[in-house]
Design a protein around this motif. Structure first.
Motif, PDB file in Angstrom:
ATOM      1  N   TRP A  51      48.274  14.164 -21.578  1.00  0.00           N
ATOM      2  CA  TRP A  51      48.984  12.989 -20.574  1.00  0.00           C
ATOM      3  C   TRP A  51      50.375  13.204 -20.996  1.00  0.00           C
ATOM      4  CZ3 TRP A  51      45.906  10.191 -17.410  1.00  0.00           C
ATOM      5  CH2 TRP A  51      44.659  10.416 -17.768  1.00  0.00           C
ATOM      6  N   ILE A  55      43.503   5.017 -21.755  1.00  0.00           N
ATOM      7  CA  ILE A  55      43.095   6.474 -21.488  1.00  0.00           C
ATOM      8  C   ILE A  55      42.038   7.072 -22.138  1.00  0.00           C
ATOM      9  CG2 ILE A  55      43.953   8.781 -22.087  1.00  0.00           C
ATOM     10  CD1 ILE A  55      46.905   7.405 -21.675  1.00  0.00           C
ATOM     11  N   TYR A  99      48.825  13.935 -26.097  1.00  0.00           N
ATOM     12  CA  TYR A  99      49.902  13.232 -25.456  1.00  0.00           C
ATOM     13  C   TYR A  99      51.245  14.010 -25.716  1.00  0.00           C
ATOM     14  CZ  TYR A  99      46.911   9.040 -25.712  1.00  0.00           C
ATOM     15  OH  TYR A  99      46.014   8.142 -25.460  1.00  0.00           O
ATOM     16  N   HIS A 101      50.785  13.464 -14.998  1.00  0.00           N
ATOM     17  CA  HIS A 101      52.036  12.817 -15.348  1.00  0.00           C
ATOM     18  C   HIS A 101      52.059  11.483 -14.334  1.00  0.00           C
ATOM     19  CE1 HIS A 101      56.879  12.636 -15.207  1.00  0.00           C
ATOM     20  NE2 HIS A 101      56.171  11.851 -16.002  1.00  0.00           N
ATOM     21  N   CYS A 125      41.897  16.071 -25.261  1.00  0.00           N
ATOM     22  CA  CYS A 125      43.412  15.555 -24.627  1.00  0.00           C
ATOM     23  C   CYS A 125      44.403  15.436 -25.838  1.00  0.00           C
ATOM     24  CB  CYS A 125      43.175  14.210 -23.895  1.00  0.00           C
ATOM     25  SG  CYS A 125      41.858  14.579 -22.744  1.00  0.00           S
TER      26      CYS A 125
END
Length: 318
Positions: free
Chosen positions: A77, A153, A167, A10, A165
């Protein structure tokens, strides 16, 4: 249930925070928390084309150093609601995937005023179902970030060989913490003893964010830039609940988190909701192998921990 490790990052200004959570037979365990600061605005480096390659390199170094040795299988993320477009769309249940994508793309274009589908990176998740006039409706949350941000990213993920990953918006991350039953209270007792909704309010220097859960499931969220004064936070809280048709009496508990969280300043909120806000401490809901104060947990790490829990949940669903 197999053991798996998830991490979340973060970024807020010049500071990047990190959480590591393991899913085991005994439940979710918070293994590691960290925060590092730089001499540059790391958030601007990620979100602004003019942020600079040196700042991005510094961010990459910090993320690498915090996650060294974690062995994570999932990663999130965490994105603030003022950094990207975050909205909810009702869709008829059971739509074919192609039609679902078409409708979500159309709604994203309307909300963001973006004509090119290549300009946005979107993540959508069904968060709940409801019945409206006899028809089943899916409420879908959409998080849309500029493709240029997603590209930066993605480049970092490739350079660091990061795990898969996703979001997660910070209100959704807080909802993942809020949705977990308190360790000291059996889940069925807690559900029967209080109204079904819980409200968490994130206090930040730039905005206030609201997230609502219903019987352990994320229900809705909202964020405003104008809600930083205590009386304004109360005003926007009531407006949010009215907009999603949740009576005040149905809110059983109110929690606060974020760097500006201070229950002593929430007199208007307590008066209006008739609930005394308390700090949202993730370690009353997850096992914590850490020595850290409730204040630091609530003010610094709620979105990070919730993001890691969300990443673990994605791993379960895959």
């Amino acid at each position: 249930m197999t053991e798996a490790t998830a991490v979340a990052v973060h970024i807020q200004g010049a500071t990047v925070r990190y959480a590591e959570v393991v899913r085991s037979e005994s439940g979710m365990i918070v293994l590691h928390l960290d925060q590092r600061s730089a001499e540059v605005d790391l958030g601007r480096a990620l979100w602004d084309e003019q942020g600079g390659s040196a700042a991005l390199a510094r961010l990459e170094t910090l993320v690498e150093s915090m996650g060294a040795g974690a062995g994570a299988t999932e990663m999130a993320w965490v994105i603030g609601p003022m950094e990207a477009y975050s909205f909810f769309v009702p869709l008829p249940a059971g739509l074919p995937q192609a039609e679902r994508r078409r409708r979500l793309s159309y709604q994203a274009a309307l909300v963001t005023d973006t004509r090119s589908s290549d300009a946005l990176h979107t993540v959508s998740r069904t968060i709940r179902t409801a019945e409206v006039e006899g028809d089943a409706i899916e409420w879908v949350h959409v998080l849309a970030a500029p493709s240029s941000v997603a590209g930066r990213i993605g480049a970092m993920e490739s350079a660091l060989s990061l795990p898969r990953c996703t979001y997660v918006s910070s209100p959704e991350a807080a909802a993942h913490v809020l949705s977990m039953p308190e360790l000291s209270m059996p889940e069925e007792v807690g559900a029967d003893a209080s109204p079904p909704f819980q409200l968490a309010i994130g206090h930040y220097p730039t905005h206030t964010e609201y997230t609502l859960t219903h019987q352990g499931q994320w229900h809705h969220a909202h964020a405003v830039e104008e809600g930083r004064a205590p009386e304004n936070r109360a005003y926007f809280a009531v407006g949010f609940l009215n907009r999603v048709d949740v009576p005040l009496r149905e809110v059983g508990a109110v929690y606060v988190y974020g760097p500006k969280a201070d229950t002593a300043l929430d007199g208007p909120l307590a008066e209006v909701l008739r609930r005394t806000p308390v700090l949202l401490d993730p370690c009353t809901r997850l096992q914590c192998a850490l020595d850290i104060s409730t204040e630091d947990l609530a003010r610094l790490y709620v979105p990070c921990i919730g993001g890691a829990v969300a990443a673990c949940s994605r791993g379960d669903a895959s």
